[in-house]
Write an enzyme that holds these catalytic residues in place. Structure first.
Site, mmCIF file in Angstrom:
data_model
loop_
_atom_site.group_PDB
_atom_site.id
_atom_site.type_symbol
_atom_site.label_atom_id
_atom_site.label_comp_id
_atom_site.label_asym_id
_atom_site.label_seq_id
_atom_site.Cartn_x
_atom_site.Cartn_y
_atom_site.Cartn_z
ATOM 1 C CG ASP A 133 3.653 -7.400 7.907
ATOM 2 O OD1 ASP A 133 2.971 -8.329 7.461
ATOM 3 O OD2 ASP A 133 4.344 -7.457 8.929
ATOM 4 C CB THR A 143 3.050 0.669 6.208
ATOM 5 O OG1 THR A 143 1.718 0.401 6.690
ATOM 6 C CG2 THR A 143 4.014 0.451 7.357
ATOM 7 C CB ILE A 144 -0.979 4.707 6.510
ATOM 8 C CG1 ILE A 144 -1.948 3.565 6.151
ATOM 9 C CG2 ILE A 144 -0.662 5.571 5.307
ATOM 10 C CD1 ILE A 144 -3.365 4.036 5.853
ATOM 11 C CG ASP A 145 -1.730 -0.357 8.285
ATOM 12 O OD1 ASP A 145 -2.512 0.591 8.097
ATOM 13 O OD2 ASP A 145 -1.874 -1.477 7.750
ATOM 14 C CD GLN A 164 -8.202 6.153 7.242
ATOM 15 O OE1 GLN A 164 -7.899 5.917 8.389
ATOM 16 N NE2 GLN A 164 -8.990 5.358 6.538
ATOM 17 N NE ARG A 196 -2.169 -4.402 -0.898
ATOM 18 C CZ ARG A 196 -1.730 -3.747 0.178
ATOM 19 N NH1 ARG A 196 -0.628 -4.125 0.776
ATOM 20 N NH2 ARG A 196 -2.413 -2.717 0.649
ATOM 21 C CG ASP A 223 1.667 -2.961 10.116
ATOM 22 O OD1 ASP A 223 2.504 -2.269 9.513
ATOM 23 O OD2 ASP A 223 0.906 -3.749 9.542
ATOM 24 C CG MET A 262 -7.531 2.239 5.775
ATOM 25 S SD MET A 262 -6.407 2.568 4.425
ATOM 26 C CE MET A 262 -7.354 1.920 3.058
ATOM 27 N N GLY A 263 -6.377 0.028 9.036
ATOM 28 C CA GLY A 263 -5.541 -0.726 9.979
ATOM 29 C C GLY A 263 -6.035 -2.155 10.030
ATOM 30 N NE ARG A 264 -4.487 -6.029 5.346
ATOM 31 C CZ ARG A 264 -4.253 -5.791 4.060
ATOM 32 N NH1 ARG A 264 -5.191 -6.006 3.171
ATOM 33 N NH2 ARG A 264 -3.077 -5.347 3.663
ATOM 34 N NE ARG A 280 13.783 16.778 -2.632
ATOM 35 C CZ ARG A 280 14.369 17.261 -1.542
ATOM 36 N NH1 ARG A 280 14.383 16.544 -0.422
ATOM 37 N NH2 ARG A 280 14.946 18.434 -1.566
ATOM 38 C CB ALA A 281 15.922 11.149 0.982
ATOM 39 N N GLY A 340 0.842 -1.205 0.000
ATOM 40 C CA GLY A 340 0.000 0.000 0.000
ATOM 41 C C GLY A 340 0.870 1.244 0.000
HETATM 42 O O1 F6P Z 1 -1.291 -0.129 3.474
HETATM 43 C C1 F6P Z 1 -1.973 -0.513 4.592
HETATM 44 C C2 F6P Z 1 -3.461 -0.515 4.302
HETATM 45 O O2 F6P Z 1 -3.879 0.786 4.039
HETATM 46 C C3 F6P Z 1 -4.260 -1.153 5.402
HETATM 47 O O3 F6P Z 1 -4.538 -0.285 6.475
HETATM 48 C C4 F6P Z 1 -5.473 -1.604 4.658
HETATM 49 O O4 F6P Z 1 -6.078 -2.677 5.306
HETATM 50 C C5 F6P Z 1 -4.912 -2.021 3.342
HETATM 51 O O5 F6P Z 1 -3.734 -1.294 3.162
HETATM 52 C C6 F6P Z 1 -5.820 -1.828 2.166
HETATM 53 O O6 F6P Z 1 -5.196 -2.319 1.032
HETATM 54 P P1 F6P Z 1 -5.711 -2.109 -0.445
HETATM 55 O O7 F6P Z 1 -5.478 -0.680 -0.822
HETATM 56 O O8 F6P Z 1 -4.905 -3.039 -1.257
HETATM 57 O O9 F6P Z 1 -7.181 -2.425 -0.442
#
Ligand code: F6P
Length: 327
Positions: free
Chosen positions: A107, A130-132, A259, A76, A134, A174-176, A25-26, A15
């Protein structure tokens, strides 16, 4: 590593997250400053398999520090999880003479890397994108701060309309597998309750708290739910609230992919710049198969396999605080 790195490949995978461009850039500028050649690999591991690779110059990363998304695009890749896919990817790296990699992702990206490096040897450093938030081995990940601020802005707006109508809102963020966006945005918006995967959700407790709030004439309720909460997302929580409190005017709002977009915050731009610079310097100093992160404001390195093991624990005091502050 006995050979000095000369040509590095950079990719973004999984994601997207705001700040990935600032990191690219950096990386590009630090590499060029140190007389390395840099190759952009489009669409993550999938582009690596397909040889979607181009040489980057300093002007390729002009005017991108403020932009969301990723100029390298992302994907992905299912094919990369296969032996054949990994072999094709390695062959493409050899064909282009790429002798080191910088991987920006979450991850899934580092799990892919661990698998790849079991069979193929090439120096690689990762950046947590990653925005999560995690991943272990870093206090913050690229994009988290921006995503949380986007969620905060949205929830503040929801509170305005909720207050005008005396409504209960279930807001899904969000946050799987991780509840950090829910936790941080919920605390910052004064949410009445926050449901996250790291804490078992007892739905009866949640309903009882709404009941108590109702009895003391609290007219607005904002429940922030992480999409990966163990009980379920906003839909499941909403339907149980409706069943138990049919007299309440209840609505849901799923914030979703807004988000992931937008201009990165100052904090994300600085984080991305520091990590991108540190990643290239790490490769020049013969570090490999590590993720570069920031712990207590210092650059820190964590082996890929440890970065994906588990994420940092949600601080207990933050969870306890929610109950106190929402009374
Ligand atoms: O990148 C992390 C995330 O935004 C998760 O929070 C969310 O569950 C997932 O990606 C959604 O993925 P996609 O954009 O492939 O549906």
């Amino acid at each position: 590593m006995d050979k000095q790195v000369k040509k590095i490949g950079v990719l973004t995978s999984g994601g997207d997250s705001p700040g990935m461009n600032a990191a690219i850039r950096a990386i590009v500028r630090t590499a060029l400053y140190n007389k390395l050649e840099v190759y952009g690999i489009r669409r993550g591991y999938q582009g690596m398999i397909e040889g979607d690779i181009y040489q980057m110059q300093t002007t390729d990363v002009s005017n991108i520090i403020q932009r969301g998304g990723t100029i390298l695009k992302t994907a992905r890749s299912k094919e990369f999880t296969t032996d054949n896919g990994m072999r094709k990817a390695y062959e493409q790296l050899q064909k282009h003479g790429i002798d080191a990699l910088v991987l920006i992702g979450g991850d899934g990206t580092f799990r892919g890397a661990v698998q790849f490096f079991e069979n193929y040897t090439i120096p690689a450093v990762g950046l947590p994108g990653t925005i999560d938030k995690d991943l272990a081995g870093t206090d913050y990940t690229i994009g988290f701060d921006t995503a949380v601020n986007t969620a905060v802005e949205a929830i503040d707006k929801i509170r305005d309309t909720a207050e005008a109508h005396d409504r209960l809102f279930v807001v899904e963020v969000m946050g799987r597998d991780a509840g950090y966006i829910a936790l941080h945005s919920g605390i910052a918006c004064g949410a009445e309750d926050i449901l996250i995967p790291e804490q078992v959700t007892d739905i009866n407790d949640v309903l009882n708290r709404i009941d108590m709030d109702e009895r003391r004439k609290k007219t607005v309720h904002i429940l922030v739910v992480a999409e990966g909460d163990d009980f379920g997302g906003a839909k499941e929580v909403f339907s149980l609230i409706q069943q138990r409190f049919p007299m309440l005017d209840t609505r849901t709002c799923v914030l979703g992919h807004i988000q992931r977009g937008g201009s990165p915050t100052c904090a994300d731009r600085i984080l991305s710049s520091r990590l991108g610079h540190a990643a290239v310097m790490a490769l020049l100093n013969n570090k490999t198969q590590v993720m570069v992160g920031i712990i207590n404001n210092e650059i820190a390195f964590t082996p890929f396999k440890d970065a994906v093991k588990e994420h940092t624990l949600v601080a207990r005091d933050m969870l306890d605080m929610i109950r106190v502050l929402s009374t």
